[in-house]
Design an enzyme around this catalytic site. Structure first.
Site, short mmCIF file in Angstrom:
data_model
loop_
_atom_site.label_atom_id
_atom_site.label_comp_id
_atom_site.label_asym_id
_atom_site.label_seq_id
_atom_site.Cartn_x
_atom_site.Cartn_y
_atom_site.Cartn_z
N GLY A 145 34.77 16.56 87.20
CA GLY A 145 34.13 17.27 86.09
C GLY A 145 33.47 18.60 86.43
N ASP A 194 28.70 18.17 86.59
CA ASP A 194 28.89 18.66 85.23
C ASP A 194 27.75 18.22 84.31
OD1 ASP A 194 29.70 15.98 85.31
OD2 ASP A 194 31.59 16.29 84.26
N ASP A 204 23.72 12.02 83.05
CA ASP A 204 23.63 11.16 81.87
C ASP A 204 22.69 9.99 82.18
OD1 ASP A 204 24.33 10.19 79.31
OD2 ASP A 204 26.07 9.12 80.08
N LYS A 240 21.28 15.00 79.84
CA LYS A 240 20.95 14.20 78.65
C LYS A 240 19.81 13.24 79.05
CE LYS A 240 25.52 12.93 77.68
NZ LYS A 240 26.61 12.32 76.87
N PHE A 264 28.44 13.42 72.86
CA PHE A 264 29.50 13.39 73.87
C PHE A 264 30.23 14.72 73.83
CE2 PHE A 264 33.16 12.37 76.31
CZ PHE A 264 32.61 11.58 77.31
N ASP A 300 35.46 15.78 80.55
CA ASP A 300 36.59 15.09 79.93
C ASP A 300 36.16 13.92 79.07
OD1 ASP A 300 35.81 13.37 82.18
OD2 ASP A 300 37.63 12.25 81.68
N ARG A 324 39.57 18.77 79.62
CA ARG A 324 38.92 19.49 80.71
C ARG A 324 39.27 20.99 80.67
NH1 ARG A 324 36.90 15.68 84.40
NH2 ARG A 324 38.23 13.91 84.81
P1 IMP Z 1 25.97 9.03 84.76
O1 IMP Z 1 26.34 8.29 86.00
O2 IMP Z 1 25.77 8.09 83.59
O3 IMP Z 1 24.82 9.98 84.91
O4 IMP Z 1 27.25 9.82 84.30
C1 IMP Z 1 27.71 10.92 84.90
C2 IMP Z 1 29.17 11.10 84.55
O5 IMP Z 1 29.51 10.59 83.25
C3 IMP Z 1 29.47 12.58 84.49
O6 IMP Z 1 29.85 13.04 85.75
C4 IMP Z 1 30.59 12.63 83.50
O7 IMP Z 1 31.83 12.43 84.16
C5 IMP Z 1 30.36 11.46 82.57
N1 IMP Z 1 29.72 11.89 81.30
C6 IMP Z 1 28.50 11.58 80.85
N2 IMP Z 1 28.25 12.16 79.66
C7 IMP Z 1 29.36 12.86 79.35
C8 IMP Z 1 29.72 13.70 78.24
O8 IMP Z 1 28.98 13.94 77.27
N3 IMP Z 1 30.96 14.25 78.32
C9 IMP Z 1 31.82 14.05 79.34
N4 IMP Z 1 31.51 13.30 80.40
C10 IMP Z 1 30.29 12.69 80.40
MG MG Z 2 34.12 12.17 83.59
#
Ligand code: IMP
Ligand code: MG
Length: 180
Positions: free
Chosen positions: A44, A101, A104, A132, A153, A160, A166
């Site tokens: 990403g 990227d 979350d 976020k 999202f 992606d 992407r």
């Molecule tokens: P985390 O481990 O929940 O913090 O998620 C991180 C990963 O989730 C990022 O590297 C993204 O690949 C994916 N992700 C989380 N939110 C989004 C979004 O809104 N769009 C696209 N990918 C996301």
């Molecule tokens: Mg992803």
């Protein structure tokens, strides 16, 4: 013209360029005379990383990559994150900057940051284009953030949904009917 699956544009190419320049300026100030290892998280981060890295005006900034996978759904990661690609270089006693990227739940970056610290990095900072915070499950904080967003999202500029979108040059909000 927006992609048909995109509900609205969140950041245009111009806005992305400006935001990336602002982040690069802060990094340039903070690491001016310190060698840095920049670690991009695949896949990403690639667009953001390519643009950011070219704006870094540092004597020494090595580039490396990591990748992680999680058993979550296409829209959210889970607590069980596996590192599928480690850095090639030795990070012992080096300053490391993770480039991601979007931050979350924090599941991915908490594992990656811990991993780099366990390999002996002297410091590990996080640079994320989007954050976020309302979705956070792990206590991870970004040191450099492009934009803080609501629980939407988003896709494009490397981000992606199921490996799609992407390639969009802007960042947009994905229509909810695509993933619900
Ligand atoms: P985390 O481990 O929940 O913090 O998620 C991180 C990963 O989730 C990022 O590297 C993204 O690949 C994916 N992700 C989380 N939110 C989004 C979004 O809104 N769009 C696209 N990918 C996301
Ligand atoms: Mg992803």
């Amino acid at each position: 013209m927006l992609h048909k699956d995109v509900f609205e544009e969140l950041m245009s190419e111009e806005e992305l360029n400006k935001t990336v320049s602002e982040i690069a300026e802060r990094i340039n100030n903070d690491y001016r005379s310190r060698p840095l290892v920049v670690v991009g998280i695949l896949k990403g981060s690639i667009m953001f990383l390519a643009d950011l890295y070219r704006k870094l005006d540092l004597d020494e900034c090595q580039l490396d990559f990591m990748a992680a996978s999680s058993y979550g759904s296409s829209v959210s990661s889970s607590g069980s994150v596996n590192i599928t690609k480690d850095v090639d270089c030795n990070v012992r006693e080096r300053d490391v900057l993770i480039v991601e990227d979007i931050l979350d739940t924090g599941n991915t970056l908490s594992i990656i940051k811990e991993h780099l610290l366990s390999k002996g990095a002297s410091s590990v900072r996080i640079c994320t284009l989007f954050d976020k915070p309302s979705r956070r499950k792990k206590p991870v904080k970004a040191d450099y953030t492009g934009r803080t967003i609501e629980d939407l999202f988003i896709v494009g500029y490397g981000l992606d949904y199921s490996e799609r979108y992407r390639n969009l040059p802007y960042v947009g909000v994905l229509r909810s009917e695509i993933y619900s």
